[in-house]
Scaffold this motif. Structure first.
Motif, PDB file in Angstrom:
ATOM      1  N   ASN A  25     -13.019  -3.235  28.832  1.00  0.00           N
ATOM      2  CA  ASN A  25     -13.007  -2.857  30.247  1.00  0.00           C
ATOM      3  C   ASN A  25     -13.882  -1.637  30.501  1.00  0.00           C
ATOM      4  OD1 ASN A  25     -11.144  -4.913  30.684  1.00  0.00           O
ATOM      5  ND2 ASN A  25      -9.378  -3.554  30.524  1.00  0.00           N
ATOM      6  N   LEU A  26     -13.823  -0.664  29.590  1.00  0.00           N
ATOM      7  CA  LEU A  26     -14.661   0.523  29.730  1.00  0.00           C
ATOM      8  C   LEU A  26     -16.134   0.153  29.630  1.00  0.00           C
ATOM      9  CD1 LEU A  26     -15.285   3.526  29.879  1.00  0.00           C
ATOM     10  CD2 LEU A  26     -14.780   3.694  27.423  1.00  0.00           C
ATOM     11  N   LEU A  27     -16.492  -0.663  28.645  1.00  0.00           N
ATOM     12  CA  LEU A  27     -17.890  -1.064  28.476  1.00  0.00           C
ATOM     13  C   LEU A  27     -18.388  -1.816  29.705  1.00  0.00           C
ATOM     14  CD1 LEU A  27     -17.826  -2.226  24.743  1.00  0.00           C
ATOM     15  CD2 LEU A  27     -18.544  -0.016  25.655  1.00  0.00           C
ATOM     16  N   GLU A  28     -17.533  -2.657  30.267  1.00  0.00           N
ATOM     17  CA  GLU A  28     -17.908  -3.406  31.474  1.00  0.00           C
ATOM     18  C   GLU A  28     -18.120  -2.452  32.648  1.00  0.00           C
ATOM     19  OE1 GLU A  28     -19.190  -6.535  33.449  1.00  0.00           O
ATOM     20  OE2 GLU A  28     -18.395  -6.765  31.406  1.00  0.00           O
ATOM     21  N   SER A  29     -17.269  -1.417  32.752  1.00  0.00           N
ATOM     22  CA  SER A  29     -17.418  -0.460  33.857  1.00  0.00           C
ATOM     23  C   SER A  29     -18.691   0.363  33.714  1.00  0.00           C
ATOM     24  CB  SER A  29     -16.184   0.450  33.943  1.00  0.00           C
ATOM     25  OG  SER A  29     -16.170   1.436  32.919  1.00  0.00           O
ATOM     26  N   ILE A  30     -19.114   0.634  32.493  1.00  0.00           N
ATOM     27  CA  ILE A  30     -20.379   1.351  32.282  1.00  0.00           C
ATOM     28  C   ILE A  30     -21.553   0.448  32.644  1.00  0.00           C
ATOM     29  CG2 ILE A  30     -21.859   2.462  30.566  1.00  0.00           C
ATOM     30  CD1 ILE A  30     -19.287   3.267  29.071  1.00  0.00           C
ATOM     31  N   CYS A 100     -15.256   9.889  27.573  1.00  0.00           N
ATOM     32  CA  CYS A 100     -14.330   8.843  28.007  1.00  0.00           C
ATOM     33  C   CYS A 100     -13.439   8.454  26.830  1.00  0.00           C
ATOM     34  CB  CYS A 100     -15.077   7.598  28.487  1.00  0.00           C
ATOM     35  SG  CYS A 100     -15.908   7.764  30.073  1.00  0.00           S
ATOM     36  N   ASP A 101     -12.170   8.206  27.107  1.00  0.00           N
ATOM     37  CA  ASP A 101     -11.298   7.612  26.102  1.00  0.00           C
ATOM     38  C   ASP A 101     -11.493   6.102  26.116  1.00  0.00           C
ATOM     39  OD1 ASP A 101     -10.342  10.056  25.365  1.00  0.00           O
ATOM     40  OD2 ASP A 101      -8.466   9.896  26.490  1.00  0.00           O
ATOM     41  N   ASP A 102     -11.234   5.457  24.986  1.00  0.00           N
ATOM     42  CA  ASP A 102     -11.606   4.046  24.858  1.00  0.00           C
ATOM     43  C   ASP A 102     -10.698   3.081  25.614  1.00  0.00           C
ATOM     44  OD1 ASP A 102      -9.358   4.024  23.251  1.00  0.00           O
ATOM     45  OD2 ASP A 102     -10.407   3.568  21.382  1.00  0.00           O
ATOM     46  N   ASP A 103      -9.610   3.587  26.203  1.00  0.00           N
ATOM     47  CA  ASP A 103      -8.771   2.696  27.013  1.00  0.00           C
ATOM     48  C   ASP A 103      -8.825   3.048  28.503  1.00  0.00           C
ATOM     49  OD1 ASP A 103      -7.432   5.062  26.718  1.00  0.00           O
ATOM     50  OD2 ASP A 103      -5.581   4.197  25.919  1.00  0.00           O
ATOM     51  N   ASP A 104      -9.774   3.906  28.885  1.00  0.00           N
ATOM     52  CA  ASP A 104      -9.967   4.269  30.291  1.00  0.00           C
ATOM     53  C   ASP A 104     -11.198   3.544  30.836  1.00  0.00           C
ATOM     54  OD1 ASP A 104      -7.817   5.946  29.910  1.00  0.00           O
ATOM     55  OD2 ASP A 104      -9.034   7.742  29.640  1.00  0.00           O
ATOM     56  N   TRP A 105     -11.523   3.768  32.110  1.00  0.00           N
ATOM     57  CA  TRP A 105     -12.740   3.210  32.678  1.00  0.00           C
ATOM     58  C   TRP A 105     -13.164   4.036  33.886  1.00  0.00           C
ATOM     59  CZ3 TRP A 105      -7.944   1.071  33.148  1.00  0.00           C
ATOM     60  CH2 TRP A 105      -7.471   0.768  34.429  1.00  0.00           C
ATOM     61  N   ILE A 106     -14.349   3.761  34.418  1.00  0.00           N
ATOM     62  CA  ILE A 106     -14.913   4.578  35.480  1.00  0.00           C
ATOM     63  C   ILE A 106     -15.351   3.705  36.655  1.00  0.00           C
ATOM     64  CG2 ILE A 106     -15.610   6.490  34.010  1.00  0.00           C
ATOM     65  CD1 ILE A 106     -18.386   5.316  33.795  1.00  0.00           C
ATOM     66  N   LEU A 164      -9.045  18.798  30.884  1.00  0.00           N
ATOM     67  CA  LEU A 164      -8.999  17.411  30.422  1.00  0.00           C
ATOM     68  C   LEU A 164     -10.404  16.998  29.980  1.00  0.00           C
ATOM     69  CD1 LEU A 164      -6.998  15.764  33.368  1.00  0.00           C
ATOM     70  CD2 LEU A 164      -6.078  16.452  31.138  1.00  0.00           C
ATOM     71  N   ASN A 165     -10.478  16.090  28.998  1.00  0.00           N
ATOM     72  CA  ASN A 165     -11.778  15.530  28.647  1.00  0.00           C
ATOM     73  C   ASN A 165     -12.310  14.648  29.770  1.00  0.00           C
ATOM     74  OD1 ASN A 165     -12.179  16.569  25.953  1.00  0.00           O
ATOM     75  ND2 ASN A 165     -10.538  15.224  25.288  1.00  0.00           N
ATOM     76  N   ALA A 166     -11.411  14.057  30.518  1.00  0.00           N
ATOM     77  CA  ALA A 166     -11.770  13.073  31.541  1.00  0.00           C
ATOM     78  C   ALA A 166     -12.343  13.715  32.791  1.00  0.00           C
ATOM     79  CB  ALA A 166     -10.526  12.257  31.913  1.00  0.00           C
ATOM     80  N   TYR A 214     -12.278   8.410  37.951  1.00  0.00           N
ATOM     81  CA  TYR A 214     -11.987   8.161  36.538  1.00  0.00           C
ATOM     82  C   TYR A 214     -10.602   7.548  36.467  1.00  0.00           C
ATOM     83  CZ  TYR A 214     -11.668   8.947  31.488  1.00  0.00           C
ATOM     84  OH  TYR A 214     -11.548   8.785  30.131  1.00  0.00           O
ATOM     85  N   TYR A 215     -10.497   6.367  35.863  1.00  0.00           N
ATOM     86  CA  TYR A 215      -9.224   5.647  35.765  1.00  0.00           C
ATOM     87  C   TYR A 215      -8.658   5.832  34.360  1.00  0.00           C
ATOM     88  CZ  TYR A 215     -10.771   3.510  40.102  1.00  0.00           C
ATOM     89  OH  TYR A 215     -11.198   3.308  41.398  1.00  0.00           O
ATOM     90  N   ARG A 216      -7.470   6.409  34.303  1.00  0.00           N
ATOM     91  CA  ARG A 216      -6.850   6.774  33.026  1.00  0.00           C
ATOM     92  C   ARG A 216      -5.635   5.881  32.777  1.00  0.00           C
ATOM     93  NH1 ARG A 216      -4.598  12.835  31.971  1.00  0.00           N
ATOM     94  NH2 ARG A 216      -3.305  12.213  33.736  1.00  0.00           N
ATOM     95  N   LEU A 217      -5.713   5.066  31.739  1.00  0.00           N
ATOM     96  CA  LEU A 217      -4.608   4.169  31.416  1.00  0.00           C
ATOM     97  C   LEU A 217      -3.473   4.937  30.758  1.00  0.00           C
ATOM     98  CD1 LEU A 217      -3.766   1.129  31.429  1.00  0.00           C
ATOM     99  CD2 LEU A 217      -4.571   1.054  29.055  1.00  0.00           C
ATOM    100  N   LYS A 218      -2.276   4.806  31.295  1.00  0.00           N
ATOM    101  CA  LYS A 218      -1.100   5.474  30.740  1.00  0.00           C
ATOM    102  C   LYS A 218      -0.322   4.491  29.874  1.00  0.00           C
ATOM    103  CE  LYS A 218      -0.394   9.121  31.645  1.00  0.00           C
ATOM    104  NZ  LYS A 218      -0.977  10.348  31.003  1.00  0.00           N
ATOM    105  N   THR A 219      -0.292   4.759  28.586  1.00  0.00           N
ATOM    106  CA  THR A 219       0.392   3.901  27.633  1.00  0.00           C
ATOM    107  C   THR A 219       1.550   4.658  26.996  1.00  0.00           C
ATOM    108  OG1 THR A 219      -0.927   4.561  25.707  1.00  0.00           O
ATOM    109  CG2 THR A 219      -1.840   2.833  27.142  1.00  0.00           C
TER     110      THR A 219
END
Length: 306
Positions: A25-30, A100-106, A164-166, A214-219
């Protein structure tokens, strides 16, 4: 913006420890970023702690991404996000850095809109939205307070987002001067950005443009959902506090105090649930040379920088 030592564009640094479908999902958003020339973005993926075989499952996404942007892959046997980010910083060639963290997207305008307002003397911020595993979205008013800021030096409103890194772009010329502390188990982003602020005193600017979030997935593994433990709530928090105390500066005293207080809130949560550990906690302060700053009042631990 541009600097003669760097290529115009953005290096997106992505640590990948145990990537799953969310990395796709992140790669697709980039890939979907709008208004950018070919190779404006440099995507740096650092697979840390595992072997190369994991990349196979993302081959199609990566090949698609390579048609628009430069993609560089790195591998580290050390399972450390800090180590991975440091590898990415060292390898980066563009004049702005994005983590970017690998489970987030933009959002689709994330890079183009932030780049418009960025320069070597500023950090550029975008709003952050938390997304639950069932798709519920939470526009984080507490983090996004900076949207109310008119003053580029209003640390109070930028405080939560700053460490935050994000949700930001930072100039490479300064970002590469600092390393993430690889000895910290958590809170390394707080220390990194506090050191950045202390050394370079950047202006803080932001955008509220549509589709620049920036969309941050909460797991279940998110830091805010960590189970209470002595190691995480006490030992790791004091490790971070020790680093922050060293940065103490008259210009940033209140800001650093607020970050120390945030770390202590985790410690005091543990202490409230385990009051019989007071001697152990005091010993943990002592072992880090923090006893002289420690105060116990009304059943809570405090550190006062003033």
């Amino acid at each position: 913006m541009s600097n003669r030592n760097f290529k115009k564009g953005v290096s997106i640094i992505i640590p990948c420890a145990r990537p799953n479908e969310h990395l796709g999902n992140l790669l697709e958003s980039i890939h979907s970023q709008r208004g950018l020339n070919k190779d404006f973005i440099e995507v740096i993926l650092i697979f840390n702690g595992h072997t190369e075989f994991m990349i196979d499952r993302f081959a199609d996404k990566l090949n698609k991404l390579k048609t628009k942007h430069k993609v560089r892959l790195f591998y580290s046997s050390v399972g450390s996000a800090s180590k991975a980010r440091n590898i990415g910083l060292e390898a980066s060639t563009k004049d702005l850095i994005c983590f970017c963290d690998d489970d987030d997207w933009i959002g689709v305008n994330y890079i183009s809109e932030l780049y418009k307002i960025a320069n070597t003397s500023s950090i550029a911020f975008a709003p952050i939205i938390d997304v639950s595993m069932d798709g519920q979205r939470d526009f984080r008013e507490d983090i996004n307070e900076f949207l109310k800021a008119d003053d580029p030096n209003d640390l109070h409103l930028y405080s939560r987002a700053l460490t935050l890194n994000a949700c930001k772009l930072i100039p490479a010329i300064y970002a590469k001067e600092i390393s993430f502390d690889e000895n910290l188990m958590s809170g390394e982003d707080v220390v990194y950005f506090c050191e950045y602020l202390n050394r370079f005193l950047p202006r803080l600017v932001h955008t509220s443009h549509n589709d620049c979030c920036y969309y941050r997935l909460k797991t279940e593994n998110s830091t805010s959902r960590q189970s209470v433990s002595y190691d995480f709530n006490v030992e790791q928090r004091l490790d971070v506090i020790k680093k922050l105390v060293v940065l103490n500066s008259n210009n940033l005293n209140n800001f650093l105090q607020s970050k120390i207080n945030a770390q202590l809130s985790f410690l005091n949560k543990y202490f409230f649930q385990n009051p019989n550990t007071i001697n152990s906690i005091q010993e943990s302060f002592k072992s880090r040379g923090l006893s002289n700053l420690m105060v116990i009042k009304d059943g809570k631990f405090y550190i006062n920088l003033s």
